[in-house]
Design a protein around this motif. Structure first.
Motif, PDB file in Angstrom:
ATOM      1  N   ARG A  80      -4.775   5.754   1.930  1.00 30.36           N
ATOM      2  CA  ARG A  80      -4.066   4.839   1.541  1.00 30.36           C
ATOM      3  C   ARG A  80      -4.673   4.413   0.264  1.00 30.36           C
ATOM      4  O   ARG A  80      -5.929   4.022  -0.113  1.00 30.36           O
ATOM      5  CB  ARG A  80      -3.792   3.712   2.563  1.00 30.36           C
ATOM      6  CG  ARG A  80      -3.128   4.028   3.637  1.00 30.36           C
ATOM      7  CD  ARG A  80      -3.328   3.138   4.944  1.00 30.36           C
ATOM      8  NE  ARG A  80      -3.139   1.666   4.540  1.00 30.36           N
ATOM      9  CZ  ARG A  80      -1.957   0.845   4.619  1.00 30.36           C
ATOM     10  NH1 ARG A  80      -0.990   1.658   5.193  1.00 30.36           N
ATOM     11  NH2 ARG A  80      -1.878  -0.133   4.405  1.00 30.36           N
ATOM     12  N   ARG A  81      -3.772   3.599  -0.858  1.00 26.30           N
ATOM     13  CA  ARG A  81      -4.289   3.055  -1.904  1.00 26.30           C
ATOM     14  C   ARG A  81      -3.092   1.925  -2.183  1.00 26.30           C
ATOM     15  O   ARG A  81      -2.161   1.841  -1.793  1.00 26.30           O
ATOM     16  CB  ARG A  81      -3.927   4.069  -3.186  1.00 26.30           C
ATOM     17  CG  ARG A  81      -4.577   5.599  -3.204  1.00 26.30           C
ATOM     18  CD  ARG A  81      -6.299   5.228  -3.499  1.00 26.30           C
ATOM     19  NE  ARG A  81      -6.935   6.243  -3.568  1.00 26.30           N
ATOM     20  CZ  ARG A  81      -7.618   6.865  -2.791  1.00 26.30           C
ATOM     21  NH1 ARG A  81      -7.941   6.229  -1.496  1.00 26.30           N
ATOM     22  NH2 ARG A  81      -8.348   7.745  -2.866  1.00 26.30           N
ATOM     23  N   SER A  82      -3.755   0.802  -2.944  1.00 26.62           N
ATOM     24  CA  SER A  82      -2.897  -0.151  -3.247  1.00 26.62           C
ATOM     25  C   SER A  82      -2.023   0.155  -4.383  1.00 26.62           C
ATOM     26  O   SER A  82      -2.274   0.852  -5.102  1.00 26.62           O
ATOM     27  CB  SER A  82      -3.885  -1.307  -3.784  1.00 26.62           C
ATOM     28  OG  SER A  82      -4.350  -1.167  -5.010  1.00 26.62           O
ATOM     29  N   MET A 125       0.852  -1.340  -0.021  1.00 27.41           N
ATOM     30  CA  MET A 125       0.002  -0.128   0.010  1.00 27.41           C
ATOM     31  C   MET A 125       0.821   1.086   0.017  1.00 27.41           C
ATOM     32  O   MET A 125       1.769   1.213   0.544  1.00 27.41           O
ATOM     33  CB  MET A 125      -0.819   0.050   1.186  1.00 27.41           C
ATOM     34  CG  MET A 125      -1.735  -1.066   1.545  1.00 27.41           C
ATOM     35  SD  MET A 125      -3.203  -1.161   0.104  1.00 27.41           S
ATOM     36  CE  MET A 125      -4.288   0.030   0.886  1.00 27.41           C
ATOM     37  N   ARG A 179       0.803   5.563   0.866  1.00 29.29           N
ATOM     38  CA  ARG A 179      -0.122   6.562   1.385  1.00 29.29           C
ATOM     39  C   ARG A 179       0.174   7.929   0.822  1.00 29.29           C
ATOM     40  O   ARG A 179       1.346   8.321   0.951  1.00 29.29           O
ATOM     41  CB  ARG A 179       0.428   6.588   2.704  1.00 29.29           C
ATOM     42  CG  ARG A 179      -0.243   7.389   3.695  1.00 29.29           C
ATOM     43  CD  ARG A 179       0.139   7.492   5.175  1.00 29.29           C
ATOM     44  NE  ARG A 179      -0.642   8.485   6.127  1.00 29.29           N
ATOM     45  CZ  ARG A 179      -0.229   9.846   6.088  1.00 29.29           C
ATOM     46  NH1 ARG A 179       0.795  10.507   5.163  1.00 29.29           N
ATOM     47  NH2 ARG A 179      -0.706  10.671   6.758  1.00 29.29           N
ATOM     48  N   ASP A 211       6.466   9.101  -0.254  1.00 24.16           N
ATOM     49  CA  ASP A 211       5.599   9.399   0.837  1.00 24.16           C
ATOM     50  C   ASP A 211       5.753  10.771   1.446  1.00 24.16           C
ATOM     51  O   ASP A 211       7.238  10.951   1.758  1.00 24.16           O
ATOM     52  CB  ASP A 211       5.328   8.405   1.788  1.00 24.16           C
ATOM     53  CG  ASP A 211       4.455   8.283   3.156  1.00 24.16           C
ATOM     54  OD1 ASP A 211       4.123   9.516   3.378  1.00 24.16           O
ATOM     55  OD2 ASP A 211       3.975   7.314   3.447  1.00 24.16           O
ATOM     56  N   GLU A 265       7.154   0.115   6.069  1.00 22.47           N
ATOM     57  CA  GLU A 265       6.573   0.962   5.733  1.00 22.47           C
ATOM     58  C   GLU A 265       7.318   1.378   4.253  1.00 22.47           C
ATOM     59  O   GLU A 265       8.435   1.586   4.144  1.00 22.47           O
ATOM     60  CB  GLU A 265       6.504   2.329   6.471  1.00 22.47           C
ATOM     61  CG  GLU A 265       5.737   3.366   6.022  1.00 22.47           C
ATOM     62  CD  GLU A 265       4.135   3.149   6.536  1.00 22.47           C
ATOM     63  OE1 GLU A 265       3.435   3.757   5.875  1.00 22.47           O
ATOM     64  OE2 GLU A 265       4.174   2.871   7.728  1.00 22.47           O
TER      65      GLU A 265
END
Length: 95
Positions: free
Chosen positions: A38-40, A30, A32, A76, A66
C-alpha cells in the motif's frame, strides 16, 4: 472532462464488479500494488508527476470503500480483467 470507458478483452477493470463509484480526492486515500504493498495516493500522484492543479479533479474509482483505479494512471491488480475476460478501460476526455 467526460469520463467514459472502452470495453476490451484482457485489460482494464473486470466487469464482474457491478458497483463502481466515482469520487474525487479528499485526502488519505491509499492505492495497493501487488508487489509494492500500500502507498498513499498523494505520494503516487507525485511519483506519476500528475500536475498539482489536476490532482483534485482526477476521477477515482471505488468498489465499496476500496480505491481500485485512478483514471489514466492506475488499476489495482486484484480488480484487473484477466487475459480472457472482458474489462473496461476508463479514460477522461478533456473538454
Amino acid at each position: 472532462g467526460t469520463l467514459s470507458a472502452q470495453s476490451l478483452i484482457g485489460t482494464g477493470l473486470a466487469v464482474n464488479f457491478n458497483a463502481v463509484t466515482v469520487k474525487f480526492r479528499v485526502g488519505g486515500e491509499m492505492v495497493r500494488f501487488e508487489k509494492r504493498g500500500r502507498r498513499s495516493l498523494k505520494k503516487m500522484l507525485q511519483e506519476w508527476q500528475v500536475p498539482v492543479w489536476m490532482r483534485e479533479r482526477l476521477p477515482l474509482l471505488f468498489i465499496g470503500e476500496e480505491l481500485v483505479a485512478v483514471v489514466g494512471y492506475f488499476i489495482d491488480d486484484r480488480y484487473k480483467a484477466k487475459a480472457d475476460e472482458v474489462g473496461f478501460l476508463p479514460h477522461l476526455d478533456a473538454v
